[in-house]
Design a protein around this motif. Structure first.
Motif, PDB file in Angstrom:
ATOM      1  N   THR A 164       0.798  -1.227   0.000  1.00 45.36           N
ATOM      2  CA  THR A 164       0.000   0.000   0.000  1.00 45.36           C
ATOM      3  C   THR A 164       0.830   1.275   0.000  1.00 45.36           C
ATOM      4  O   THR A 164       0.291   2.357  -0.147  1.00 45.36           O
ATOM      5  N   ASN A 165       2.125   1.149   0.253  1.00 48.06           N
ATOM      6  CA  ASN A 165       3.040   2.287   0.360  1.00 48.06           C
ATOM      7  C   ASN A 165       2.712   3.176   1.562  1.00 48.06           C
ATOM      8  O   ASN A 165       3.163   4.313   1.642  1.00 48.06           O
ATOM      9  N   LYS A 166       1.931   2.667   2.521  1.00 49.84           N
ATOM     10  CA  LYS A 166       1.611   3.394   3.740  1.00 49.84           C
ATOM     11  C   LYS A 166       2.642   3.067   4.813  1.00 49.84           C
ATOM     12  O   LYS A 166       3.152   1.951   4.881  1.00 49.84           O
ATOM     13  N   GLU A 167       2.913   4.061   5.666  1.00 56.63           N
ATOM     14  CA  GLU A 167       3.855   3.859   6.760  1.00 56.63           C
ATOM     15  C   GLU A 167       3.153   3.219   7.943  1.00 56.63           C
ATOM     16  O   GLU A 167       1.971   3.450   8.176  1.00 56.63           O
ATOM     17  N   GLY A 168       3.897   2.420   8.693  1.00 57.42           N
ATOM     18  CA  GLY A 168       3.341   1.764   9.866  1.00 57.42           C
ATOM     19  C   GLY A 168       4.411   1.538  10.918  1.00 57.42           C
ATOM     20  O   GLY A 168       5.605   1.687  10.656  1.00 57.42           O
ATOM     21  N   THR A 169       3.964   1.181  12.105  1.00 59.96           N
ATOM     22  CA  THR A 169       4.848   0.842  13.221  1.00 59.96           C
ATOM     23  C   THR A 169       4.300  -0.406  13.880  1.00 59.96           C
ATOM     24  O   THR A 169       3.084  -0.539  14.057  1.00 59.96           O
ATOM     25  N   GLN A 170       5.188  -1.319  14.225  1.00 66.89           N
ATOM     26  CA  GLN A 170       4.759  -2.498  14.956  1.00 66.89           C
ATOM     27  C   GLN A 170       5.779  -2.814  16.036  1.00 66.89           C
ATOM     28  O   GLN A 170       6.984  -2.833  15.770  1.00 66.89           O
ATOM     29  N   ASP A 171       5.290  -3.030  17.259  1.00 64.71           N
ATOM     30  CA  ASP A 171       6.127  -3.473  18.363  1.00 64.71           C
ATOM     31  C   ASP A 171       5.899  -4.964  18.539  1.00 64.71           C
ATOM     32  O   ASP A 171       4.826  -5.479  18.207  1.00 64.71           O
ATOM     33  N   GLU A 172       6.905  -5.639  19.078  1.00 62.88           N
ATOM     34  CA  GLU A 172       6.769  -7.087  19.247  1.00 62.88           C
ATOM     35  C   GLU A 172       7.554  -7.544  20.462  1.00 62.88           C
ATOM     36  O   GLU A 172       8.643  -7.047  20.743  1.00 62.88           O
ATOM     37  N   ILE A 173       6.971  -8.505  21.174  1.00 62.13           N
ATOM     38  CA  ILE A 173       7.665  -9.176  22.273  1.00 62.13           C
ATOM     39  C   ILE A 173       7.673 -10.668  21.963  1.00 62.13           C
ATOM     40  O   ILE A 173       6.651 -11.237  21.568  1.00 62.13           O
ATOM     41  N   SER A 174       8.838 -11.269  22.099  1.00 61.22           N
ATOM     42  CA  SER A 174       8.993 -12.713  21.896  1.00 61.22           C
ATOM     43  C   SER A 174       9.695 -13.280  23.131  1.00 61.22           C
ATOM     44  O   SER A 174      10.684 -12.709  23.596  1.00 61.22           O
ATOM     45  N   ILE A 175       9.184 -14.389  23.645  1.00 63.14           N
ATOM     46  CA  ILE A 175       9.779 -15.046  24.815  1.00 63.14           C
ATOM     47  C   ILE A 175       9.918 -16.530  24.503  1.00 63.14           C
ATOM     48  O   ILE A 175       8.980 -17.159  24.019  1.00 63.14           O
ATOM     49  N   TRP A 176      11.117 -17.057  24.775  1.00 65.72           N
ATOM     50  CA  TRP A 176      11.391 -18.479  24.564  1.00 65.72           C
ATOM     51  C   TRP A 176      11.912 -19.090  25.866  1.00 65.72           C
ATOM     52  O   TRP A 176      12.730 -18.479  26.554  1.00 65.72           O
ATOM     53  N   ALA A 177      11.446 -20.278  26.190  1.00 61.72           N
ATOM     54  CA  ALA A 177      11.968 -21.049  27.325  1.00 61.72           C
ATOM     55  C   ALA A 177      12.320 -22.433  26.782  1.00 61.72           C
ATOM     56  O   ALA A 177      11.448 -23.169  26.328  1.00 61.72           O
ATOM     57  N   SER A 178      13.617 -22.762  26.813  1.00 59.04           N
ATOM     58  CA  SER A 178      14.099 -24.008  26.209  1.00 59.04           C
ATOM     59  C   SER A 178      14.658 -24.940  27.277  1.00 59.04           C
ATOM     60  O   SER A 178      15.349 -24.501  28.201  1.00 59.04           O
ATOM     61  N   TYR A 179      14.381 -26.227  27.108  1.00 58.02           N
ATOM     62  CA  TYR A 179      14.857 -27.243  28.039  1.00 58.02           C
ATOM     63  C   TYR A 179      15.431 -28.426  27.265  1.00 58.02           C
ATOM     64  O   TYR A 179      14.736 -28.995  26.404  1.00 58.02           O
ATOM     65  N   PRO A 180      16.678 -28.818  27.565  1.00 54.76           N
ATOM     66  CA  PRO A 180      17.259 -29.990  26.902  1.00 54.76           C
ATOM     67  C   PRO A 180      16.948 -31.272  27.689  1.00 54.76           C
ATOM     68  O   PRO A 180      17.432 -31.442  28.805  1.00 54.76           O
ATOM     69  N   PHE A 181      16.148 -32.146  27.117  1.00 58.22           N
ATOM     70  CA  PHE A 181      15.860 -33.422  27.780  1.00 58.22           C
ATOM     71  C   PHE A 181      17.067 -34.346  27.714  1.00 58.22           C
ATOM     72  O   PHE A 181      17.391 -35.021  28.677  1.00 58.22           O
TER      73      PHE A 181
ATOM     74  N   TYR B 270       6.241 -17.766  23.286  1.00 63.29           N
ATOM     75  CA  TYR B 270       5.153 -16.791  23.372  1.00 63.29           C
ATOM     76  C   TYR B 270       5.547 -15.599  22.517  1.00 63.29           C
ATOM     77  O   TYR B 270       6.688 -15.116  22.585  1.00 63.29           O
ATOM     78  N   ASP B 271       4.607 -15.109  21.711  1.00 65.74           N
ATOM     79  CA  ASP B 271       4.881 -13.957  20.862  1.00 65.74           C
ATOM     80  C   ASP B 271       3.639 -13.087  20.773  1.00 65.74           C
ATOM     81  O   ASP B 271       2.527 -13.603  20.653  1.00 65.74           O
ATOM     82  N   ARG B 272       3.842 -11.773  20.837  1.00 67.11           N
ATOM     83  CA  ARG B 272       2.728 -10.844  20.694  1.00 67.11           C
ATOM     84  C   ARG B 272       3.219  -9.612  19.953  1.00 67.11           C
ATOM     85  O   ARG B 272       4.275  -9.077  20.254  1.00 67.11           O
ATOM     86  N   THR B 273       2.434  -9.188  18.984  1.00 66.75           N
ATOM     87  CA  THR B 273       2.726  -7.936  18.285  1.00 66.75           C
ATOM     88  C   THR B 273       1.713  -6.897  18.738  1.00 66.75           C
ATOM     89  O   THR B 273       0.596  -7.223  19.134  1.00 66.75           O
ATOM     90  N   PHE B 274       2.128  -5.631  18.684  1.00 66.65           N
ATOM     91  CA  PHE B 274       1.294  -4.504  19.097  1.00 66.65           C
ATOM     92  C   PHE B 274       1.284  -3.483  17.980  1.00 66.65           C
ATOM     93  O   PHE B 274       2.242  -3.357  17.233  1.00 66.65           O
ATOM     94  N   GLY B 275       0.236  -2.705  17.907  1.00 62.34           N
ATOM     95  CA  GLY B 275       0.172  -1.637  16.915  1.00 62.34           C
ATOM     96  C   GLY B 275      -0.270  -2.141  15.563  1.00 62.34           C
ATOM     97  O   GLY B 275       0.099  -1.589  14.541  1.00 62.34           O
ATOM     98  N   GLY B 276      -1.038  -3.201  15.566  1.00 67.18           N
ATOM     99  CA  GLY B 276      -1.501  -3.767  14.310  1.00 67.18           C
ATOM    100  C   GLY B 276      -2.377  -2.807  13.530  1.00 67.18           C
ATOM    101  O   GLY B 276      -2.931  -1.861  14.069  1.00 67.18           O
ATOM    102  N   SER B 277      -2.465  -3.064  12.247  1.00 68.23           N
ATOM    103  CA  SER B 277      -3.275  -2.224  11.373  1.00 68.23           C
ATOM    104  C   SER B 277      -3.748  -3.094  10.220  1.00 68.23           C
ATOM    105  O   SER B 277      -3.535  -4.301  10.203  1.00 68.23           O
ATOM    106  N   SER B 278      -4.343  -2.459   9.238  1.00 68.58           N
ATOM    107  CA  SER B 278      -4.749  -3.222   8.064  1.00 68.58           C
ATOM    108  C   SER B 278      -3.530  -3.702   7.281  1.00 68.58           C
ATOM    109  O   SER B 278      -3.620  -4.636   6.496  1.00 68.58           O
ATOM    110  N   ILE B 279      -2.376  -3.084   7.499  1.00 67.15           N
ATOM    111  CA  ILE B 279      -1.140  -3.491   6.816  1.00 67.15           C
ATOM    112  C   ILE B 279      -0.643  -4.816   7.391  1.00 67.15           C
ATOM    113  O   ILE B 279      -0.437  -5.782   6.676  1.00 67.15           O
ATOM    114  N   ILE B 280      -0.446  -4.837   8.706  1.00 65.56           N
ATOM    115  CA  ILE B 280      -0.003  -6.052   9.405  1.00 65.56           C
ATOM    116  C   ILE B 280      -0.807  -6.133  10.699  1.00 65.56           C
ATOM    117  O   ILE B 280      -0.647  -5.284  11.578  1.00 65.56           O
ATOM    118  N   PRO B 281      -1.672  -7.120  10.847  1.00 67.57           N
ATOM    119  CA  PRO B 281      -2.520  -7.191  12.036  1.00 67.57           C
ATOM    120  C   PRO B 281      -1.753  -7.584  13.296  1.00 67.57           C
ATOM    121  O   PRO B 281      -0.665  -8.132  13.231  1.00 67.57           O
TER     122      PRO B 281
END
Length: 172
Positions: A121-138, A148-159
């Motif tokens: 769309t050639n429109k400007e946007g901003t997106q914040d994101e938090i990603s959290i990983w917890a790994s365990y070697p058996f 766990y992942d969550r994005t913030f500031g979604g729009s019609s460009i990227i929800p």
């Protein structure tokens, strides 16, 4: 089809109680199909101390075609679990990451913000994101990661998305 040229420089030094270092990375594509060339710049700084690793990073891509065709060679720049905004053009991403081990569990948390221009769309946007990983070697060859992942500031460009996941890795 495209050709590419790039360079990556890494530096690290150990000191009494830890380690400090960073990376500078630049690449440019020559798009052979008439599209504008892709460009990508990445800079990271990290410090390790007392069982923690902290990282600060910055990624910028070309104004006309983002990082061009580089993403077809594999995702090597995007630090986020989702990171969709980083595949757009004129990207400017700042992020911070903290990682530590608690017993055998490795926990990593990443937060960042991306300013971009949509390819569609050639429109400007901003997106914040938090990603959290917890790994365990058996075992040496079997590990699991909770995601766990969550994005913030979604729009019609990227929800906005929120997702949980489990990753099992078997190495042989």
């Amino acid at each position: 089809v495209f050709s590419a040229l790039g360079a990556k420089a890494k530096y690290s030094t150990k000191f009494k109680d830890g380690e400090f270092g960073g990376t500078l990375h630049y690449a440019q594509s020559d798009e052979e199909d008439g599209r504008p060339d892709g460009k990508m710049f990445e800079a990271t700084l990290f410090a390790k101390m007392n069982g923690y690793t902290g990282t600060l990073g910055y990624v910028q891509t070309g104004k006309k075609n983002g990082w061009g065709s580089f993403n077809i060679a594999g995702d090597q720049i995007v630090p986020f679990e989702e990171g969709d905004a980083m595949y757009e053009k004129d990207v400017k991403t700042f992020y911070g990451m903290l990682s530590t081990d608690i017993q055998k569990v490795n926990i990593t948390a990443l937060y960042g913000t991306t300013d971009f221009t949509s390819r569609a769309t050639n429109k400007e946007g901003t997106q914040d994101e938090i990603s959290i990983w917890a790994s365990y070697p058996f075992t040496k060859s079997l590990s699991a990661t909770l995601i766990y992942d969550r994005t913030f500031g979604g729009s019609s460009i990227i929800p906005t998305v929120e997702q949980f996941g489990v990753l099992l890795v078997y190495k042989f």
